[in-house]
Motif scaffolding. Structure first.
Motif, PDB file in Angstrom:
ATOM      1  N   GLU A  80      71.832  14.587  30.987  1.00  0.00           N
ATOM      2  CA  GLU A  80      72.771  14.926  31.656  1.00  0.00           C
ATOM      3  C   GLU A  80      73.262  13.850  32.637  1.00  0.00           C
ATOM      4  O   GLU A  80      72.404  12.701  32.203  1.00  0.00           O
ATOM      5  N   THR A 108      75.035  12.903  35.750  1.00  0.00           N
ATOM      6  CA  THR A 108      75.417  12.669  37.020  1.00  0.00           C
ATOM      7  C   THR A 108      73.988  11.790  37.783  1.00  0.00           C
ATOM      8  O   THR A 108      74.567  11.368  38.616  1.00  0.00           O
ATOM      9  N   GLU A 165      66.897  22.329  23.947  1.00  0.00           N
ATOM     10  CA  GLU A 165      66.743  23.716  23.353  1.00  0.00           C
ATOM     11  C   GLU A 165      66.913  24.111  22.021  1.00  0.00           C
ATOM     12  O   GLU A 165      67.087  23.593  21.533  1.00  0.00           O
ATOM     13  N   GLU A 220      82.954  11.001  37.932  1.00  0.00           N
ATOM     14  CA  GLU A 220      81.819  11.727  39.759  1.00  0.00           C
ATOM     15  C   GLU A 220      82.713  11.110  40.850  1.00  0.00           C
ATOM     16  O   GLU A 220      82.949  10.286  40.596  1.00  0.00           O
ATOM     17  N   TYR A 242      73.460  22.238  43.219  1.00  0.00           N
ATOM     18  CA  TYR A 242      74.544  22.172  44.242  1.00  0.00           C
ATOM     19  C   TYR A 242      74.565  22.586  45.962  1.00  0.00           C
ATOM     20  O   TYR A 242      73.837  23.255  45.620  1.00  0.00           O
ATOM     21  N   GLN A 283      80.852  27.966  27.946  1.00  0.00           N
ATOM     22  CA  GLN A 283      81.615  27.415  29.010  1.00  0.00           C
ATOM     23  C   GLN A 283      81.111  26.117  28.620  1.00  0.00           C
ATOM     24  O   GLN A 283      80.914  25.721  28.290  1.00  0.00           O
TER      25      GLN A 283
HETATM   26  P1  HAM Z   1      75.856  21.553  32.673  1.00  0.00           P
HETATM   27  O1  HAM Z   1      76.433  22.679  33.572  1.00  0.00           O
HETATM   28  O2  HAM Z   1      74.380  21.161  32.930  1.00  0.00           O
HETATM   29  O3  HAM Z   1      76.208  20.499  33.868  1.00  0.00           O
HETATM   30  O4  HAM Z   1      76.321  20.687  31.439  1.00  0.00           O
HETATM   31  C1  HAM Z   1      78.142  20.633  31.359  1.00  0.00           C
HETATM   32  C2  HAM Z   1      79.054  21.146  30.484  1.00  0.00           C
HETATM   33  O5  HAM Z   1      78.049  20.410  29.379  1.00  0.00           O
HETATM   34  C3  HAM Z   1      78.289  22.659  29.710  1.00  0.00           C
HETATM   35  O6  HAM Z   1      79.453  23.249  30.989  1.00  0.00           O
HETATM   36  C4  HAM Z   1      78.939  23.033  28.530  1.00  0.00           C
HETATM   37  O7  HAM Z   1      79.784  22.517  28.089  1.00  0.00           O
HETATM   38  C5  HAM Z   1      77.792  21.500  27.837  1.00  0.00           C
HETATM   39  N1  HAM Z   1      76.981  21.728  27.387  1.00  0.00           N
HETATM   40  C6  HAM Z   1      75.229  21.576  28.420  1.00  0.00           C
HETATM   41  N2  HAM Z   1      74.314  21.394  27.038  1.00  0.00           N
HETATM   42  C7  HAM Z   1      74.851  21.359  25.948  1.00  0.00           C
HETATM   43  C8  HAM Z   1      74.772  22.023  24.624  1.00  0.00           C
HETATM   44  N3  HAM Z   1      73.319  22.787  24.349  1.00  0.00           N
HETATM   45  N4  HAM Z   1      75.252  21.985  24.215  1.00  0.00           N
HETATM   46  C9  HAM Z   1      76.621  21.909  24.192  1.00  0.00           C
HETATM   47  N5  HAM Z   1      77.042  21.349  25.304  1.00  0.00           N
HETATM   48  C10 HAM Z   1      76.400  21.462  26.286  1.00  0.00           C
HETATM   49  C11 HAM Z   1      76.153  19.609  33.965  1.00  0.00           C
HETATM   50  O8  HAM Z   1      75.557  18.456  33.290  1.00  0.00           O
HETATM   51  C12 HAM Z   1      75.857  18.266  35.687  1.00  0.00           C
HETATM   52  N6  HAM Z   1      75.787  16.917  35.178  1.00  0.00           N
HETATM   53  C13 HAM Z   1      77.536  18.064  35.638  1.00  0.00           C
HETATM   54  C14 HAM Z   1      78.090  17.808  36.728  1.00  0.00           C
HETATM   55  C15 HAM Z   1      78.409  16.554  37.340  1.00  0.00           C
HETATM   56  N7  HAM Z   1      78.336  17.905  38.332  1.00  0.00           N
HETATM   57  C16 HAM Z   1      78.488  17.113  39.307  1.00  0.00           C
HETATM   58  N8  HAM Z   1      78.479  15.903  37.866  1.00  0.00           N
END
Ligand code: HAM
Length: 410
Positions: free
Chosen positions: A77, A79, A109, A125, A258, A275
Motif C-alpha cells: 500500500e 500510506t 494473496e 493523504e 486507524y 469494496q
Molecule cells: P485497503 O483497504 O487495504 O486500504 O485498500 C484500499 C483498496 O484497495 C480496497 O478497498 C480495495 O478496493 C483495493 N484492494 C486492496 N487489495 C486489493 C487486491 N488484492 N486486489 C485489488 N484491489 C485491492 C489501504 O491500502 C489504505 N492504505 C487506505 C488508506 C489511505 N488509509 C488511509 N490512507
C-alpha cells in the motif's frame, strides 16, 4: 509458452486507453480540491510495514533480500510510504499537506475475481490537520473522485471510538478477535465467540452499534465519550454538503491502522470483492522518526472501479492508415507527417504487401485510409477513404487532413 505471474494482468491498448481516461478524471478531481501528486519508491525497507503491523505482515508481502543483504519489500500500500516521505521531506512544507498518488501495490494473496497480486490504488493523504473538517474533506474527496468516473457505490462512514469504548474492559487478545469478526461482518461467529467466553452482554451492544444509523444512537449505546463532538461535527458537515452515505459504527477496517473516523465504499454490482475504497484517520509519522501528526486518507481500488464500470468503448479520435506502393513511399511519409502535425494518430504501411492487402489491414485498425497510388503521387493528390461508410474521394492532402480533423472535433 511462458505465462505471466499468478495474480497479475497484461493490458492491451484499448483497455489502457480506458484506464488512462478514468485515471485522468480522478486526478482532475483530486487536483480541484488542492491535492498535488506524489510518487514514492515501488520497494521499501521491510520495517516500514512491520513497525506498524508486526512480522506477520511479511506473509502477505513480496519480501526479498537485496544484494547488500537488506530486507526489502514491494509496497503492499502507499500510506506508510507517504507518511515516511512526509517525515523525510515535509518538515518545511506548510501544513496540512494534501497529496495524492496513483501507484501499483503488491500483496501475496490468493488471487480471485477483484483480488490481484499486483493492483493499482488511487489514494489521497491529508497530513497535519486534526479536525472534523479534515475528516469530512477526505470523505468528500473520495466521494467526488468516485463520482467523476460515473461509478455507482454505497458509502459507509463510521468512527472507532464507540466500539473501542465498549471493548475497553475486554482483554486485548479477545478485543482483536472480536474486531476481526466485526471486520468480516461475521455476526454469528461473533455471537459464538462471546458466548464461549461468557461475554454475552457485549453481543447486544455490539450488534446495536453495527445496526445504528446515526451518532446519537451510537452514543446512547456506548455512553458519553470524549470524541462525541468530533463525531457529531463530521456527520453534520457531510449532511450539510448533501453527501449520500450511511452511518455505520461497526466498521473496523483491519485491526491496527486507524484511530478515529473510518469509511468504506462498495460497488453493488461487484461480487465478493466489492469494496472499492477504504480510508480513515491514522497516526504513523511518529513511528518513522517524526512528530506525532494527525493524518487522514483513503485508497481506491482502481482495478475494481474499472471492473464495476464495465466495458464502455472509448470514443477514440480517428486513426488514419496511409497506404502506398513502395516506390512512392516518400509521398506516404509526407502525408503521415501532415496528419501527425495536426495531432491525428497515423500509421503507415511497413510490410511488403499489395494495395488490396494494405486496405484490408487498414479496415481492421483505422477509421480512414489515405491512399497514395502512383496516379495520386503523380497528380499530387491523395484518395481519402472513410473506412466506416466506404465513401472515398480524391483530393488535395491538406483537404484530407481538414476532413479528418473536422470529424475529430465533433
Ligand atoms: P485497503 O483497504 O487495504 O486500504 O485498500 C484500499 C483498496 O484497495 C480496497 O478497498 C480495495 O478496493 C483495493 N484492494 C486492496 N487489495 C486489493 C487486491 N488484492 N486486489 C485489488 N484491489 C485491492 C489501504 O491500502 C489504505 N492504505 C487506505 C488508506 C489511505 N488509509 C488511509 N490512507
Amino acid at each position: 509458452m511462458l505465462q505471466k505471474p499468478r495474480g497479475t494482468r497484461d493490458f492491451l491498448p484499448e483497455e489502457m486507453a480506458e484506464r488512462r481516461a478514468a485515471e485522468r478524471l480522478m486526478r482532475d478531481s483530486a487536483a480541484r480540491w488542492g491535492y498535488g501528486e506524489v510518487c514514492t519508491p515501488t520497494f521499501e525497507h521491510v520495517e516500514l510495514f512491520t513497525i506498524r503491523s508486526g512480522e506477520n505482515i511479511k506473509q502477505e508481502m513480496y519480501t526479498f533480500e537485496d544484494k547488500g543483504g537488506r530486507q526489502m519489500t514491494l509496497r503492499p500500500e502507499v500510506t506508510a510510504s507517504v507518511a515516511r516521505m512526509f517525515v523525510n521531506e515535509g518538515r518545511s512544507i506548510p501544513k496540512p499537506v494534501r497529496w495524492y498518488y496513483v501507484a501499483d501495490c503488491f500483496r501475496y494473496e490468493r488471487p480471485q475475481k477483484g483480488r490481484y497480486r499486483q493492483f493499482w490504488q488511487f489514494g489521497v493523504e491529508l497530513i497535519g490537520a486534526d479536525s472534523a473538517a479534515a475528516d469530512a474533506e477526505v470523505i468528500m474527496v473520495a466521494d467526488e473522485v468516485l463520482r467523476s468516473v460515473g461509478l455507482t457505490f454505497d458509502l459507509k462512514v463510521g468512527f472507532l471510538a464507540p466500539m473501542k469504548h465498549l471493548l475497553s474492559d475486554v482483554e486485548s487478545g479477545l478485543q482483536r478477535t472480536v474486531m476481526g469478526y466485526l471486520d468480516k461482518r461475521d455476526m454469528d461467529g461473533l455471537a459464538a465467540c462471546l458466548e464461549s467466553c461468557g461475554q454475552t452482554d457485549l453481543e447486544g451492544a455490539l450488534s446495536g452499534l453495527v445496526s445504528c444509523r446515526n451518532p446519537a444512537e451510537a452514543i446512547e449505546i456506548c455512553g458519553q465519550i470524549p470524541e462525541q463532538q468530533r463525531i457529531e461535527e463530521i456527520f453534520a458537515i457531510l449532511d450539510g454538503e448533501e453527501i449520500e452515505y450511511t452511518a455505520n459504527f461497526g466498521i473496523v477496517r483491519g485491526l491496527d491502522y486507524y484511530t478515529g473516523m473510518v469509511f468504506e465504499g462498495f460497488a453493488p454490482n461487484l461480487g465478493a470483492e466489492s469494496q472499492v475504497v477504504g480510508g480513515g484517520n491514522y497516526r504513523l509519522t511518529h513511528l518513522f522518526g517524526g512528530e506525532d501528526t494527525a493524518s487522514a486518507g483513503f485508497a481506491i481500488g482502481f482495478d475494481r472501479v474499472m471492473v464495476s464500470l464495465g466495458e464502455h468503448p472509448v470514443d477514440h479520435p480517428p486513426v488514419v492508415a496511409v497506404l502506398s506502393p513502395a516506390d512512392v513511399r516518400v509521398h506516404a511519409f509526407a502525408a503521415a507527417r501532415a496528419f501527425r502535425g495536426e495531432g491525428v494518430r497515423t500509421e503507415i504501411n511497413l510490410l511488403d504487401r499489395g494495395m488490396g492487402a494494405q486496405l484490408s489491414h487498414a479496415a481492421k485498425i483505422a477509421d480512414y485510409a489515405c491512399i497514395i497510388g502512383r496516379r495520386e503521387a503523380e497528380a499530387g493528390t491523395v484518395t481519402l477513404k472513410n473506412l466506416r461508410s466506404g465513401e472515398q474521394r480524391e483530393m488535395a492532402l491538406s483537404d484530407a487532413v481538414s476532413e479528418v480533423t473536422g470529424v475529430g472535433d465533433r
